[in-house]
Design a protein around this motif. Structure first.
Motif, mmCIF file in Angstrom:
data_model
loop_
_atom_site.group_PDB
_atom_site.id
_atom_site.type_symbol
_atom_site.label_atom_id
_atom_site.label_comp_id
_atom_site.label_asym_id
_atom_site.label_seq_id
_atom_site.Cartn_x
_atom_site.Cartn_y
_atom_site.Cartn_z
ATOM 1 N N TYR A 176 0.818 -1.216 0.000
ATOM 2 C CA TYR A 176 0.000 0.000 0.000
ATOM 3 C C TYR A 176 0.850 1.264 0.000
ATOM 4 C CZ TYR A 176 -4.680 -1.984 0.600
ATOM 5 O OH TYR A 176 -5.886 -2.620 0.388
ATOM 6 N N LEU A 177 1.968 1.268 0.685
ATOM 7 C CA LEU A 177 2.739 2.500 0.872
ATOM 8 C C LEU A 177 3.982 2.582 -0.008
ATOM 9 C CD1 LEU A 177 2.424 2.867 4.741
ATOM 10 C CD2 LEU A 177 0.941 3.780 2.947
ATOM 11 N N GLY A 178 4.318 1.503 -0.706
ATOM 12 C CA GLY A 178 5.405 1.549 -1.678
ATOM 13 C C GLY A 178 6.757 1.841 -1.056
ATOM 14 N N ASP A 179 7.454 2.825 -1.624
ATOM 15 C CA ASP A 179 8.822 3.111 -1.174
ATOM 16 C C ASP A 179 8.876 3.924 0.103
ATOM 17 O OD1 ASP A 179 7.877 5.496 -2.143
ATOM 18 O OD2 ASP A 179 9.513 5.853 -3.548
ATOM 19 N N TRP A 180 7.748 4.289 0.633
ATOM 20 C CA TRP A 180 7.693 5.030 1.901
ATOM 21 C C TRP A 180 7.506 4.046 3.048
ATOM 22 C CZ3 TRP A 180 2.790 7.075 4.415
ATOM 23 C CH2 TRP A 180 3.097 7.889 5.529
ATOM 24 N N LYS A 181 8.372 4.084 4.053
ATOM 25 C CA LYS A 181 8.354 3.109 5.143
ATOM 26 C C LYS A 181 8.301 3.835 6.495
ATOM 27 C CE LYS A 181 11.006 -0.109 2.288
ATOM 28 N NZ LYS A 181 9.782 -0.764 1.789
ATOM 29 N N PRO A 182 7.166 4.415 6.832
ATOM 30 C CA PRO A 182 7.083 5.231 8.052
ATOM 31 C C PRO A 182 7.217 4.446 9.334
ATOM 32 C CG PRO A 182 4.915 4.915 7.085
ATOM 33 C CD PRO A 182 5.893 4.362 6.097
ATOM 34 N N TRP A 183 6.999 3.135 9.289
ATOM 35 C CA TRP A 183 7.122 2.332 10.520
ATOM 36 C C TRP A 183 8.573 2.245 10.987
ATOM 37 C CZ3 TRP A 183 5.307 0.651 5.794
ATOM 38 C CH2 TRP A 183 6.163 -0.152 5.041
ATOM 39 N N ARG A 184 9.505 2.638 10.131
ATOM 40 C CA ARG A 184 10.916 2.630 10.533
ATOM 41 C C ARG A 184 11.354 3.948 11.157
ATOM 42 N NH1 ARG A 184 13.865 -0.177 5.239
ATOM 43 N NH2 ARG A 184 12.886 -2.248 5.449
#
Length: 375
Positions: free
Chosen positions: A364-372
C-alpha cells in the motif's frame, strides 16, 4: 458524510468543558495538573536548549516560543520544522498548508492524553461572515502538506448534537489529512460524526497515510475519505447512543477511494471495540460522493479483532442504494472476535491467501516506510 440522524440529541457528553473541567466522554480527560510542570518539553529540549534551529516550542503557560499551535505554524514557514507541544489543552483551529512540508509535531510528555488540540465547529455551524462551515471547514486541524508526522497528540472535535438541536449538519471533523506521506504514531482522534478524515488534496492525488498505535472513536462514518491509508495496531471504539431507538447507531469506516486508485484503506492487526449494545454498529459503508460518482470505495480489514458491537451477520450496508456495497472493494482476511463470525458468507467477502499477499503495508505504501521512523 451525510447526517445519520439530525433530530435527536446524543447522550454522550463531556469532552473538555473549559468552565468545569468535566471528565471524559469520548475518552478525553484533562491532563494531570502536574504534567510537564518542571520540564514542559520533556526530553525534546527547550527554547534555551533548542534541538535544532528549526525546532519551535509551544506551551500555553508561556514557557515556549509560542502559546498556541496556530502561531507556531504561522512562524514555521517553509519545510522541515518541528513543533514540540507542552502538555495542555489547545482550544483552537489549526491549518498546515501545502507549503509547510516535512513538518513534525511532538507531544512532549509522550502521552497523547496530555496534549489536546480541540475545537467545536460542525458542518452546520454558522460562520461569522455568513453561511456554514461544511464538513471540511468543521475540522479542528487540517493538514494539506506532504511529509507531515505527529506523535503523542490528541486531535479532537467536541461539538455535540445535544447542545445544538437546531443544527442539521452534524458532521464535526477532528482532523482532515490530505498530504502524501502523512504519519501518525500513538495519536488519538476523538469526535462523534466524521472524526478522522483521511483524504487527499485532489481526485487524482493518491495520498499515502499511515496510522500506528492510534486510537479513533466516534459514531457515524468516523474514519472516512479517499486516502490510501494503513491503520496498523490501532484501536477503533464505537460510542453508545441513547438518542436512537434502534440499530444501526453508526459505521466505523466510510472510504471514498477514487476508482483509479488500486488501494484504499487497509486495517491490519487492530481491534474494534464498542460501548454500544451488541451488533448495533456496521463495520463500514461505501461513500461515493456527488463530486466523484466514479469512486469505488476500497477497504480491507485483516488480522483484526472485531468485538460484539459489530453486526456479524450484516457488517456492511449502503450509504446510497445507487452504489451498493457489493459493487465496491470490501474484503476481510483472518479476522477474529464475535463481530467477525461468518454466519452469512455472502455478506462477508474474504480474501484468498494469494490476494492477501497484496494487502500489506509495504504494497500500500510503496517506497515510503514510516514504521521505521523514530523520534
Amino acid at each position: 458524510m451525510p447526517a445519520h440522524d439530525t433530530r435527536l440529541p446524543l447522550s454522550r457528553r463531556g469532552f473538555l468543558l473549559a468552565s468545569t473541567g468535566a471528565a471524559a466522554a469520548l475518552a478525553l480527560a484533562p491532563a494531570p495538573a502536574h504534567a510537564g510542570a518542571r520540564r514542559p518539553f520533556g526530553r525534546f529540549g527547550s527554547p534555551a536548549a533548542r534541538l535544532t534551529p528549526q525546532t519551535l516550542y509551544v506551551d500555553p503557560r508561556g514557557r515556549g516560543d509560542h502559546t498556541t499551535v496556530k502561531d507556531a505554524v504561522t512562524a514555521a514557514t517553509g519545510s522541515g520544522w518541528t513543533l514540540v507541544l507542552a502538555p495542555g489543552t489547545y482550544r483552537e483551529t489549526v491549518a498546515v498548508d501545502v507549503t509547510r512540508t516535512e513538518a513534525t509535531w511532538i507531544g512532549a510528555s509522550e502521552d497523547p492524553r496530555d496534549v489536546v488540540i480541540v475545537y467545536d465547529n460542525a458542518a452546520g455551524t454558522p460562520k461569522p461572515g455568513g453561511g456554514t462551515y461544511g464538513t471540511t471547514g468543521s475540522a479542528t486541524t487540517t493538514v494539506q502538506a506532504d511529509g507531515f508526522t505527529a506523535r503523542w497528540i490528541t486531535f479532537a472535535n467536541d461539538w455535540l448534537r445535544a447542545d445544538h438541536p437546531d443544527i442539521a449538519g452534524t458532521q464535526a471533523v477532528a482532523i482532515k489529512v490530505q498530504g502524501d506521506r502523512s504519519a501518525f504514531h500513538h495519536c488519538r482522534f476523538l469526535g462523534h460524526q466524521d472524526t478522522l478524515y483521511a483524504d487527499s488534496i485532489a481526485l487524482t492525488s493518491f495520498a499515502r497515510q499511515y496510522f500506528s498505535h492510534c486510537h479513533a472513536e466516534g459514531d457515524v462514518d468516523f474514519v472516512f475519505g479517499r486516502a490510501t491509508a494503513v491503520y496498523e495496531n490501532c484501536h477503533f471504539r464505537t460510542l453508545n447512543r441513547t438518542d436512537l431507538a434502534a440499530a444501526p447507531y453508526g459505521f466505523v469506516f466510510a472510504p471514498s477511494t477514487a476508482g483509479a486508485n488500486p488501494r484504499g484503506y487497509l486495517v491490519t492487526r487492530s481491534r474494534v471495540s464498542s460501548e454500544a449494545p451488541d451488533a448495533f454498529y456496521k463495520l463500514a459503508r461505501p461513500w461515493v460522493p456527488s463530486s466523484d460518482t466514479t469512486a469505488r470505495p476500497s477497504l480491507v480489514v485483516r488480522d483484526t479483532w472485531l468485538g460484539p458491537g459489530i453486526d456479524a451477520a450484516a457488517p456492511y450496508t449502503n450509504m446510497s442504494d445507487a452504489f451498493p456495497w457489493q459493487n465496491q472493494r470490501f474484503a476481510e482476511y483472518r479476522d477474529t472476535g464475535p463481530g467477525a463470525r461468518i454466519t452469512v458468507p455472502e455478506n462477508r467477502p474474504q480474501l484468498t491467501a494469494e490476494q492477501a499477499q497484496s494487502a500489506t503495508r509495504e504494497v500500500y505504501l510503496g517506497d515510503w516506510k514510516p514504521w521505521r521512523e523514530e523520534c
